[in-house]
Design a protein around this motif. Sequence first.
Motif, short mmCIF file in Angstrom:
data_model
loop_
_atom_site.label_atom_id
_atom_site.label_comp_id
_atom_site.label_asym_id
_atom_site.label_seq_id
_atom_site.Cartn_x
_atom_site.Cartn_y
_atom_site.Cartn_z
N ILE A 116 0.83 -1.20 0.00
CA ILE A 116 0.00 0.00 0.00
C ILE A 116 0.87 1.25 0.00
CG2 ILE A 116 -1.50 1.40 1.49
CD1 ILE A 116 -3.09 -0.52 -0.16
N GLU A 117 1.96 1.22 0.74
CA GLU A 117 2.90 2.36 0.72
C GLU A 117 3.41 2.59 -0.69
OE1 GLU A 117 5.80 1.13 3.54
OE2 GLU A 117 4.51 1.52 5.29
N ASP A 118 3.71 1.50 -1.39
CA ASP A 118 4.17 1.62 -2.77
C ASP A 118 3.09 2.22 -3.67
OD1 ASP A 118 6.57 0.54 -1.99
OD2 ASP A 118 6.14 -1.46 -2.77
N LEU A 119 1.87 1.77 -3.49
CA LEU A 119 0.78 2.30 -4.30
C LEU A 119 0.57 3.79 -4.01
CD1 LEU A 119 -1.17 1.49 -6.46
CD2 LEU A 119 -2.75 0.64 -4.73
N GLN A 120 0.70 4.18 -2.77
CA GLN A 120 0.61 5.61 -2.42
C GLN A 120 1.70 6.40 -3.14
OE1 GLN A 120 0.63 4.85 1.96
NE2 GLN A 120 -1.06 6.31 2.02
N ALA A 149 -6.26 -6.61 -7.08
CA ALA A 149 -7.60 -6.08 -6.86
C ALA A 149 -7.79 -5.73 -5.39
CB ALA A 149 -8.65 -7.09 -7.31
N HIS A 150 -7.28 -6.58 -4.50
CA HIS A 150 -7.34 -6.28 -3.07
C HIS A 150 -6.67 -4.95 -2.77
CE1 HIS A 150 -4.93 -6.27 0.69
NE2 HIS A 150 -6.13 -6.48 1.23
N LEU A 151 -5.46 -4.74 -3.31
CA LEU A 151 -4.74 -3.50 -3.06
C LEU A 151 -5.47 -2.31 -3.67
CD1 LEU A 151 -1.09 -4.76 -3.75
CD2 LEU A 151 -2.15 -4.34 -1.51
N SER A 152 -6.05 -2.49 -4.84
CA SER A 152 -6.77 -1.40 -5.50
C SER A 152 -7.99 -0.97 -4.69
CB SER A 152 -7.20 -1.83 -6.91
OG SER A 152 -6.07 -2.13 -7.71
N LEU A 153 -8.75 -1.95 -4.22
CA LEU A 153 -9.93 -1.65 -3.41
C LEU A 153 -9.54 -0.97 -2.10
CD1 LEU A 153 -11.82 -5.02 -3.91
CD2 LEU A 153 -12.61 -2.80 -4.76
N LEU A 154 -8.52 -1.51 -1.44
CA LEU A 154 -8.11 -0.95 -0.15
C LEU A 154 -7.57 0.46 -0.31
CD1 LEU A 154 -7.77 -1.51 2.88
CD2 LEU A 154 -5.47 -2.37 2.38
N TYR A 155 -6.77 0.68 -1.34
CA TYR A 155 -6.25 2.03 -1.58
C TYR A 155 -7.39 3.02 -1.78
CZ TYR A 155 -4.02 6.08 -3.55
OH TYR A 155 -3.63 7.38 -3.77
N THR A 156 -8.35 2.62 -2.58
CA THR A 156 -9.46 3.52 -2.92
C THR A 156 -10.32 3.83 -1.70
OG1 THR A 156 -9.53 2.67 -5.17
CG2 THR A 156 -11.50 3.82 -4.36
N TYR A 157 -10.72 2.82 -0.97
CA TYR A 157 -11.67 3.01 0.12
C TYR A 157 -11.02 3.58 1.39
CZ TYR A 157 -14.61 -0.15 -2.70
OH TYR A 157 -15.34 -0.74 -3.71
N LYS A 158 -9.72 3.40 1.55
CA LYS A 158 -9.08 3.83 2.80
C LYS A 158 -8.04 4.93 2.64
CE LYS A 158 -6.64 2.00 6.87
NZ LYS A 158 -5.98 0.81 7.48
N TYR A 159 -7.29 4.91 1.55
CA TYR A 159 -6.11 5.77 1.45
C TYR A 159 -6.22 6.90 0.44
CZ TYR A 159 -3.79 2.19 4.22
OH TYR A 159 -3.43 1.32 5.23
N ASP A 160 -7.24 6.91 -0.37
CA ASP A 160 -7.36 7.93 -1.41
C ASP A 160 -7.97 9.21 -0.84
OD1 ASP A 160 -7.43 9.24 -3.87
OD2 ASP A 160 -9.33 8.33 -4.45
N LYS A 161 -7.18 9.91 -0.06
CA LYS A 161 -7.69 11.11 0.62
C LYS A 161 -8.04 12.23 -0.35
CE LYS A 161 -6.97 8.92 4.44
NZ LYS A 161 -8.12 8.24 5.10
N LEU A 215 -15.12 0.68 3.38
CA LEU A 215 -16.08 1.15 2.39
C LEU A 215 -17.21 1.87 3.09
CD1 LEU A 215 -17.38 1.29 -0.41
CD2 LEU A 215 -18.29 -1.02 -0.01
N THR A 216 -17.37 3.16 2.78
CA THR A 216 -18.46 3.97 3.29
C THR A 216 -19.08 4.73 2.12
OG1 THR A 216 -17.09 5.94 3.67
CG2 THR A 216 -17.20 4.30 5.46
N LYS A 217 -20.15 5.41 2.40
CA LYS A 217 -20.77 6.22 1.35
C LYS A 217 -19.82 7.30 0.84
CE LYS A 217 -25.19 8.41 0.20
NZ LYS A 217 -25.47 7.41 -0.84
N GLU A 218 -18.97 7.79 1.76
CA GLU A 218 -18.03 8.84 1.41
C GLU A 218 -16.82 8.29 0.67
OE1 GLU A 218 -19.36 8.48 4.55
OE2 GLU A 218 -20.88 10.01 4.03
N SER A 219 -16.36 7.11 1.04
CA SER A 219 -15.13 6.57 0.43
C SER A 219 -15.39 5.76 -0.83
CB SER A 219 -14.39 5.68 1.43
OG SER A 219 -15.11 4.47 1.68
N GLY A 220 -16.61 5.32 -1.03
CA GLY A 220 -16.91 4.45 -2.16
C GLY A 220 -16.89 5.17 -3.49
N VAL A 221 -16.53 4.44 -4.54
CA VAL A 221 -16.56 4.93 -5.92
C VAL A 221 -17.21 3.84 -6.76
CG1 VAL A 221 -14.43 6.27 -5.58
CG2 VAL A 221 -14.32 3.96 -6.56
#
Length: 287
Positions: A116-120, A149-161, A215-221
């Motif tokens: 995840i650090e790498d993806l960031q 896919a796991h990393l993509s989902l996690l990055y999006t829902y948690k780390y994509d500030k 995954l929340t209403k705010e973090s979801g895409v």
Amino acid sequence: MNYILSTIALVLLASSQVWSKNSRDSFRQDSTYTQHLNLAYGPAEGNGNLLDLYLPTKHSASTKLIVYVHGGSWKWGSKNDFPKILVNTLTSQGYGIVTLNYRLLREGKNRFPAQIEDLQNAMAFLSAKASTYGYNGNEFALLGVSAGAHLSLLYTYKYDKGKQIRTVIDIVGPTDLTDKTFRENPSGGNIITQFLGDANPKAAIAVEASPIHYLTKESGVPTIVFHGESDELVHVGQAKALYKKLQSLGIQSQLELYPGETHEMRKSLFSIYSKITLWLQKVYPAK
């Protein structure tokens, strides 16, 4: 999991789409795209933090990128798994393509959250270099396969500030690493224990690594999920649970299930590619 995209490539080749096999130059212009290979986006040694960038020949500051995150149980695979024929096809539609390496799990090394650090770092690099290479650095699509896919989902829902990810394409990705049944599966549970460094599915790190918990209403895409109903590695319940939560939150989503398919999705590859193309046109059009 390298099998999925490689076989899609063969299907497209059989459909008489013209493509060129490029050498691994650091820079090359093809008839349909320009490529910049082995760009260092982070501090990891060796090939761990390199990415390849492919842009349509007629690219501009409005060109949108699709970022591919490879699979391989966090232990194997590379950016080179993405077939050149798919690069050709998607760049011809007006998209830029990024394929990236991340640090792979080794004995006691590169455990989560290294990937995840790498993806960031990769996303920060792509944002910063948009004007240098000529593309839109404000919004991206993530396309991940299995561990990717796991990393993509996690990055999006948690780390994509910065809310830069506009859509996630999840092909057979794990979504909940706290699932006891999933963790007890000998096909994948041992690898997850290596990945997290903790065998307890109730451990805090298992929650931290589970996309569905963020995954929340705010973090979801907008999210599209592809999964085989006979997946022996990642149970289809993972995909169904994610889709159920997406729907309950009112987030645009699509679940594509394939009866009889295992983790390799051998019989449904052309269907997957076709539906990805339609999904992108709907939620992340090239123009």
